[in-house]
Design a protein around this motif. Structure first.
Motif, PDB file in Angstrom:
ATOM      1  N   LEU A 154       0.523  -1.137   0.076  1.00  0.00           N
ATOM      2  CA  LEU A 154       0.043   0.268  -0.373  1.00  0.00           C
ATOM      3  C   LEU A 154       0.926   1.759  -0.221  1.00  0.00           C
ATOM      4  O   LEU A 154       0.263   1.871  -1.068  1.00  0.00           O
ATOM      5  N   LYS A 155       2.002   1.544   0.690  1.00  0.00           N
ATOM      6  CA  LYS A 155       2.966   2.290   0.553  1.00  0.00           C
ATOM      7  C   LYS A 155       3.742   2.819  -0.383  1.00  0.00           C
ATOM      8  O   LYS A 155       3.494   3.551  -0.803  1.00  0.00           O
TER       9      LYS A 155
ATOM     10  N   ASN B  92      -1.912  -1.433  -8.837  1.00  0.00           N
ATOM     11  CA  ASN B  92      -1.605  -1.974  -7.693  1.00  0.00           C
ATOM     12  C   ASN B  92      -2.209  -1.295  -5.947  1.00  0.00           C
ATOM     13  O   ASN B  92      -2.367  -1.822  -5.387  1.00  0.00           O
ATOM     14  N   LEU B  93      -2.703  -0.093  -6.914  1.00  0.00           N
ATOM     15  CA  LEU B  93      -3.006   0.694  -5.297  1.00  0.00           C
ATOM     16  C   LEU B  93      -4.571   0.118  -4.794  1.00  0.00           C
ATOM     17  O   LEU B  93      -4.732  -0.407  -3.821  1.00  0.00           O
ATOM     18  N   VAL B  94      -5.534  -0.762  -5.365  1.00  0.00           N
ATOM     19  CA  VAL B  94      -6.698  -0.883  -5.607  1.00  0.00           C
ATOM     20  C   VAL B  94      -6.622  -2.395  -5.055  1.00  0.00           C
ATOM     21  O   VAL B  94      -7.150  -2.574  -3.778  1.00  0.00           O
ATOM     22  N   LEU B  95      -5.270  -3.233  -5.541  1.00  0.00           N
ATOM     23  CA  LEU B  95      -4.975  -4.437  -4.868  1.00  0.00           C
ATOM     24  C   LEU B  95      -4.861  -3.987  -3.243  1.00  0.00           C
ATOM     25  O   LEU B  95      -5.153  -5.050  -2.950  1.00  0.00           O
ATOM     26  N   ALA B  96      -3.671  -3.500  -3.137  1.00  0.00           N
ATOM     27  CA  ALA B  96      -2.978  -3.172  -1.923  1.00  0.00           C
ATOM     28  C   ALA B  96      -3.878  -2.788  -0.825  1.00  0.00           C
ATOM     29  O   ALA B  96      -4.287  -3.181   0.366  1.00  0.00           O
TER      30      ALA B  96
ATOM     31  N   SER C  33      -8.440 -10.820  -3.978  1.00  0.00           N
ATOM     32  CA  SER C  33      -8.643  -9.417  -4.881  1.00  0.00           C
ATOM     33  C   SER C  33      -7.980  -9.269  -6.406  1.00  0.00           C
ATOM     34  O   SER C  33      -9.369  -8.392  -6.724  1.00  0.00           O
ATOM     35  N   LEU C  34      -7.485 -10.312  -6.633  1.00  0.00           N
ATOM     36  CA  LEU C  34      -6.823  -9.826  -8.213  1.00  0.00           C
ATOM     37  C   LEU C  34      -7.706 -10.694  -9.342  1.00  0.00           C
ATOM     38  O   LEU C  34      -8.532  -9.454 -10.155  1.00  0.00           O
ATOM     39  N   GLN C  35      -8.491 -11.573  -8.871  1.00  0.00           N
ATOM     40  CA  GLN C  35      -9.937 -12.099  -8.958  1.00  0.00           C
ATOM     41  C   GLN C  35     -10.824 -11.114  -8.713  1.00  0.00           C
ATOM     42  O   GLN C  35     -11.851 -10.772 -10.406  1.00  0.00           O
ATOM     43  N   ARG C  36     -11.411 -10.236  -8.356  1.00  0.00           N
ATOM     44  CA  ARG C  36     -12.068  -9.425  -7.988  1.00  0.00           C
ATOM     45  C   ARG C  36     -12.123  -8.478  -9.389  1.00  0.00           C
ATOM     46  O   ARG C  36     -12.746  -8.156  -9.475  1.00  0.00           O
ATOM     47  N   LEU C  37     -10.971  -7.604  -9.017  1.00  0.00           N
ATOM     48  CA  LEU C  37     -10.429  -6.676  -9.734  1.00  0.00           C
ATOM     49  C   LEU C  37     -10.956  -7.408 -11.385  1.00  0.00           C
ATOM     50  O   LEU C  37     -11.306  -6.666 -12.128  1.00  0.00           O
ATOM     51  N   LYS C  38     -10.658  -7.873 -11.771  1.00  0.00           N
ATOM     52  CA  LYS C  38     -10.178  -8.992 -12.842  1.00  0.00           C
ATOM     53  C   LYS C  38     -11.803  -8.702 -13.283  1.00  0.00           C
ATOM     54  O   LYS C  38     -12.160  -8.114 -14.849  1.00  0.00           O
TER      55      LYS C  38
END
Length: 139
Positions: free
Chosen positions: A60-61, A79-83, A129-134
């Motif tokens: 996240l940072k 990357n920000l969304v996933l973090a 989280s990556l599956q959700r974003l996809k």
């Protein structure tokens, strides 16, 4: 003479693409970020490596720095969304909307992000989280 930041970055990317573990590459990208504090791509890459190694707070940072340095970098936003998701943070919707706009405008960006997501899922198949974003971006 020490390696230039650009060659160190390229070397790190090649090692990643060759299948080297994210754990072994984190120190390389941390060094790049230490040497080139305003390199948005390096911060974004470091965030990705942290995400792959289940370090969401560190991711996240790094992701926040990457987006702050380049608000128009699609991978930095991803990357920000996933973090944020992995760290249990709220407020991802505005970032999702920006990414959707980016992929709506550029088929190249769409393709690059689709490939990045597939890479992430190949390295970490159960990454919820990556599956959700996809699903949000491509379904």
């Amino acid at each position: 003479m020490s390696e230039s930041v650009a060659s160190l970055y390229e070397s790190g990317l090649e090692r990643y693409k060759a299948g080297e573990s994210p754990e072994s590459l984190i120190p390389v990208f941390k060094e790049i970020c230490d040497r080139a504090k305003k390199n948005a791509a390096a911060w974004s890459s470091l965030a990705w490596l942290y995400l792959l190694t289940d370090k969401p707070n560190q991711a996240l940072k790094a992701a926040q720095k990457g987006v702050k340095l380049d608000k128009n970098a699609p991978q930095a936003r991803v990357n920000l969304v996933l973090a944020m998701l992995d760290a249990g943070q709220k407020g991802v919707r505005p970032h999702i909307e920006v990414i959707q706009q980016m992929i709506g405008v550029s088929s190249e960006v769409r393709q690059e992000l689709a490939e990045s997501i597939e890479d992430g899922l190949s390295r970490k198949p159960d990454w919820a989280s990556l599956q959700r974003l996809k699903a949000w971006l491509f379904e």
